[in-house]
Design an enzyme around this catalytic site. Structure first.
Site, short mmCIF file in Angstrom:
data_model
loop_
_atom_site.label_atom_id
_atom_site.label_comp_id
_atom_site.label_asym_id
_atom_site.label_seq_id
_atom_site.Cartn_x
_atom_site.Cartn_y
_atom_site.Cartn_z
N LYS A 40 0.85 -1.20 0.00
CA LYS A 40 0.00 0.00 0.00
C LYS A 40 0.88 1.25 0.00
O LYS A 40 0.68 2.16 -0.78
CB LYS A 40 -0.92 -0.04 1.23
CG LYS A 40 -1.84 1.14 1.35
CD LYS A 40 -2.82 0.94 2.49
CE LYS A 40 -3.59 2.23 2.74
NZ LYS A 40 -4.59 2.10 3.80
N GLU B 231 10.53 -4.71 4.61
CA GLU B 231 10.63 -6.12 4.21
C GLU B 231 10.34 -6.27 2.71
O GLU B 231 11.05 -6.96 1.98
CB GLU B 231 9.62 -6.97 5.00
CG GLU B 231 9.89 -7.07 6.48
CD GLU B 231 9.23 -5.95 7.29
OE1 GLU B 231 8.94 -4.87 6.72
OE2 GLU B 231 9.02 -6.15 8.50
N GLY C 103 -5.00 -1.96 4.88
CA GLY C 103 -4.17 -3.09 4.42
C GLY C 103 -4.79 -4.44 4.69
O GLY C 103 -4.85 -5.32 3.82
N ARG C 104 -5.31 -4.63 5.91
CA ARG C 104 -5.86 -5.95 6.27
C ARG C 104 -7.26 -6.17 5.73
O ARG C 104 -7.88 -7.21 6.02
CB ARG C 104 -5.78 -6.16 7.78
CG ARG C 104 -6.42 -5.06 8.60
CD ARG C 104 -6.06 -5.14 10.07
NE ARG C 104 -6.54 -3.99 10.82
CZ ARG C 104 -5.89 -2.84 10.95
NH1 ARG C 104 -4.71 -2.69 10.37
NH2 ARG C 104 -6.39 -1.85 11.65
N GLU D 126 -4.77 -6.80 14.74
CA GLU D 126 -4.29 -5.48 14.33
C GLU D 126 -5.45 -4.46 14.39
O GLU D 126 -5.23 -3.28 14.57
CB GLU D 126 -3.69 -5.54 12.91
CG GLU D 126 -2.73 -4.39 12.63
CD GLU D 126 -1.84 -4.61 11.41
OE1 GLU D 126 -0.68 -5.02 11.56
OE2 GLU D 126 -2.32 -4.37 10.29
N HIS E 277 -5.33 -33.25 18.03
CA HIS E 277 -4.21 -34.06 18.54
C HIS E 277 -3.08 -33.18 19.04
O HIS E 277 -1.95 -33.67 19.21
CB HIS E 277 -3.72 -35.01 17.44
CG HIS E 277 -4.77 -36.02 17.08
ND1 HIS E 277 -4.88 -37.24 17.71
CD2 HIS E 277 -5.80 -35.96 16.19
CE1 HIS E 277 -5.92 -37.90 17.21
NE2 HIS E 277 -6.49 -37.14 16.28
N LYS F 7 9.16 -0.57 14.29
CA LYS F 7 9.71 -0.25 12.95
C LYS F 7 10.77 0.85 13.08
O LYS F 7 11.84 0.77 12.49
CB LYS F 7 8.60 0.25 12.02
CG LYS F 7 7.72 -0.82 11.44
CD LYS F 7 6.79 -0.18 10.41
CE LYS F 7 5.62 -1.06 10.07
NZ LYS F 7 4.60 -0.44 9.25
O1 F6P Z 1 1.11 -2.75 2.26
P1 F6P Z 1 2.20 -2.16 3.06
O2 F6P Z 1 2.16 -0.66 3.06
O3 F6P Z 1 3.54 -2.67 2.62
O4 F6P Z 1 1.99 -2.57 4.57
C1 F6P Z 1 2.03 -3.91 4.97
C2 F6P Z 1 1.48 -4.13 6.34
O5 F6P Z 1 2.17 -3.35 7.30
C3 F6P Z 1 1.27 -2.85 8.27
O6 F6P Z 1 1.11 -1.49 8.07
C4 F6P Z 1 1.77 -3.03 9.68
O7 F6P Z 1 2.08 -4.34 9.95
C5 F6P Z 1 -0.03 -3.60 8.00
O8 F6P Z 1 -1.15 -2.94 8.44
C6 F6P Z 1 0.03 -3.74 6.53
O9 F6P Z 1 -0.88 -4.70 6.09
#
Ligand code: F6P
Length: 546
Positions: free
Chosen positions: A206, A212, A267-268, A353, A384, A512
């Site tokens: 987003k 990452e 995002g979620r 979240e 199990h 972060k």
């Molecule tokens: O889509 P982006 O901006 O890379 O963010 C990834 C994820 O990082 C967060 O902002 C925090 O974990 C989530 O809400 C989001 O889904």
């Protein structure tokens, strides 16, 4: 704004729990022969049984009173009307527009967003048809066989969960893969068996700034360019999904190959947007459309059904009942369907979240519990592993059992056995086994009475452990869409009752920021003295040995 726990509805529920805590579901069933037929509801192809809860009709009335005291209906309307209910980020929360199949306009700040939404859907259709049909080719002219989605959190979990859930609908190619962890092993192991000439990368973020994702995308790009021997290959092998065109261009992806979404999509809650591109590529755009239609059908139910018949509202309020009045701190999601393997992890983010918040929208600290720890995995494996604690441990763990009537793989009597286990677990959790029943069963098997008396306390189950059962015809794109939307609106309902903003996530920021500081120290090989002594010692230990 007064906190909800000072409302008469809350106080009434607290007093009511004192009485209900003395009751056993076995007695509630015995006193009400219609209970099983009565305490269930249907919507958008989902059947919900909520009879196995520590509730009476009075409990439900009080819970609906609580929802009304929290103004749930008004907030629901505000969400669908595109109001800025995400107040800390001053944004609308309109993922429901992404799956709006009604033809009605949906507006944010006075502007109908549907033309943009439908425009991106059309681009997704064209692109996925081209890739699946072999018309979109790699740099060397070969068709795409593997799609690697690079994203994390909401830009990974949704498409990964749905692609796995819809495995029976996937053709041989293109195969979806998901890389999220910044641990180089994730990318390395994923790319190990792939051919750059036939691999397409979707960089899904987003913000297009997530560490990452950007790190993985850069390394993937290097792998591709090294493999195909030309920078020009990026054009055929990289597309982006983002709200941030500037950053996409900076990365070197032509914005012509960018699929847009908008800041009013959390995002979620974004798998219905272009973030769902891996789904359309894996199962075809028509099935992606069926998924969003399933969600839309659940949206319409949530939007219009009276609270008393509203599945997401019922599930949400039952959660509040256990979390705030019965002291439950976790909630287990237990799918009896192997394809729903990632469903619990998906809603771990979705729920934790969203509702892992300790202040209200107004910034007041709450004095009551909010979002639970959400966890789970497919049912029979769980039986199990961790069901022992659910049955006989000291924690009260409300559970959701989710199962399809029909299997995609009807071999032998597998499915009958799977569902027998599912139903039996909910029955055992509810009924339990008294000391006498435990002892009598042992005596009947020929055990001597002394031994039976010794073992009876071990074999006795309290029961009275609540569960909901959700049944669908089969895990299809439509039923899956409805199930996901059901849980989304359940989370919404709970957030409104607790008076919190379910749509921001400030709690992930501090870690972060500190990671950024520590990374520069690691890169410089020099630890500043700003940290606590534990962090400093750990960093020095690492730097000495790396
Ligand atoms: O889509 P982006 O901006 O890379 O963010 C990834 C994820 O990082 C967060 O902002 C925090 O974990 C989530 O809400 C989001 O889904």
């Amino acid at each position: 704004m007064a906190l909800i726990d000072s409302s008469p509805a809350w106080q009434a529920l607290a007093a009511h729990w004192q009485r209900m805590a003395q009751m056993h579901m076995r007695d509630l069933f015995a006193a009400d022969p219609d209970r099983g037929e009565r305490l269930c509801a249907d919507a958008a192809g989902v059947h919900l049984d909520f009879a196995k809860h520590i509730i009476t009709d009075e409990t439900l009335t009080l819970l609906f009173d609580l929802a009304r005291a929290a103004d749930l209906e008004t907030w629901r309307a505000r969400m669908f009307d595109g109001k800025h209910i995400n107040s800390t980020e001053d944004r609308a929360v309109l993922h429901v527009a992404l799956r709006n199949r009604s033809g009605r306009p949906m507006s944010v700040d006075g502007r109908d967003v549907m033309p943009d939404v439908n425009g991106v859907l059309e681009r997704m259709r064209t692109f996925s048809d081209r890739v699946r049909g072999g018309d979109w080719q790699g740099f060397t002219g070969r068709p795409i066989r593997d799609v690697v989605n690079i994203g994390i959190g909401g830009s990974n979990l949704g498409p990964k969960m749905v692609c796995t859930a819809l495995t029976p609908y996937q053709s041989e190619a293109p195969r979806p893969h998901f890389v999220s962890n910044v641990d180089g092993s994730h990318l390395t192991e994923t790319l190990k068996h792939l051919d750059p000439a036939t691999t397409l990368f979707i960089v899904a973020s987003k913000t297009f700034t997530t560490q990452e994702t950007m790190t993985n995308a850069q390394s993937a790009r290097r792998w591709l360019v090294d493999g195909l021997g030309s920078e020009a290959a990026v054009r055929n092998h990289f597309v982006a999904v983002s709200t941030n065109a500037e950053k996409v261009a900076e990365f070197g992806i032509d914005t012509e190959h960018m699929f847009e979404f908008w800041d009013w999509v959390g995002g979620r809650y974004s798998l219905w947007s272009a973030i769902g591109l891996p789904i359309a590529l894996a199962v075809g755009f028509e099935r992606f459309e069926a998924l969003i239609k399933g969600a839309h059908d659940m949206d319409e139910h949530f939007r219009t059904a009276p609270l008393e018949q509203n599945l997401p509202v019922i599930l949400g309020l039952l959660g509040v009942w256990y979390i705030d009045f019965a002291g439950a701190r976790t909630h287990a999601i237990l799918p009896y369907d192997q394809y729903l393997e990632h469903f619990p992890a998906y809603f771990q983010q979705g729920d934790m979240e969203s509702n892992g918040k300790h202040v209200t929208r107004d910034g007041a600290r709450v004095g009551y519990a909010t979002g639970p720890v959400v966890w789970g995995q497919p049912g029979t494996d769980g039986q199990h592993a961790f069901y022992q604690l659910i049955h006989q441990g000291t924690e009260l763990i409300p559970t959701d059992f989710i199962a399809p009537i029909k299997s995609h793989n009807p071999i032998g009597d597998h499915h009958a056995k799977l569902l027998a286990n599912c139903f039996a677990q909910t029955e055992a959790l509810m009924r339990g086994r008294t000391l006498e029943e435990a002892r009598d069963a042992m005596l009947a098997s020929g055990m001597d009475s002394h031994e039976a008396a010794r073992l009876a306390p071990q074999r006795q189950f309290d029961g009275n452990r609540p569960s909901s059962t959700l049944l669908v015809e089969q895990i299809t794109p439509h039923t899956l869409g409805a199930l996901i939307a059901l849980y989304e609106h359940k989370i919404f309902t709970q957030g409104i009752v607790w008076g919190i903003n379910s749509f921001d996530q400030w709690g992930v920021e501090l870690g972060k920021q500190l990671a950024g500081v520590i990374l520069s120290e690691i890169q410089a090989g020099d630890v500043s003295s700003e940290h606590d002594t534990s962090t400093t010692a750990l960093l020095r230990y690492y730097l000495r040995r790396r």
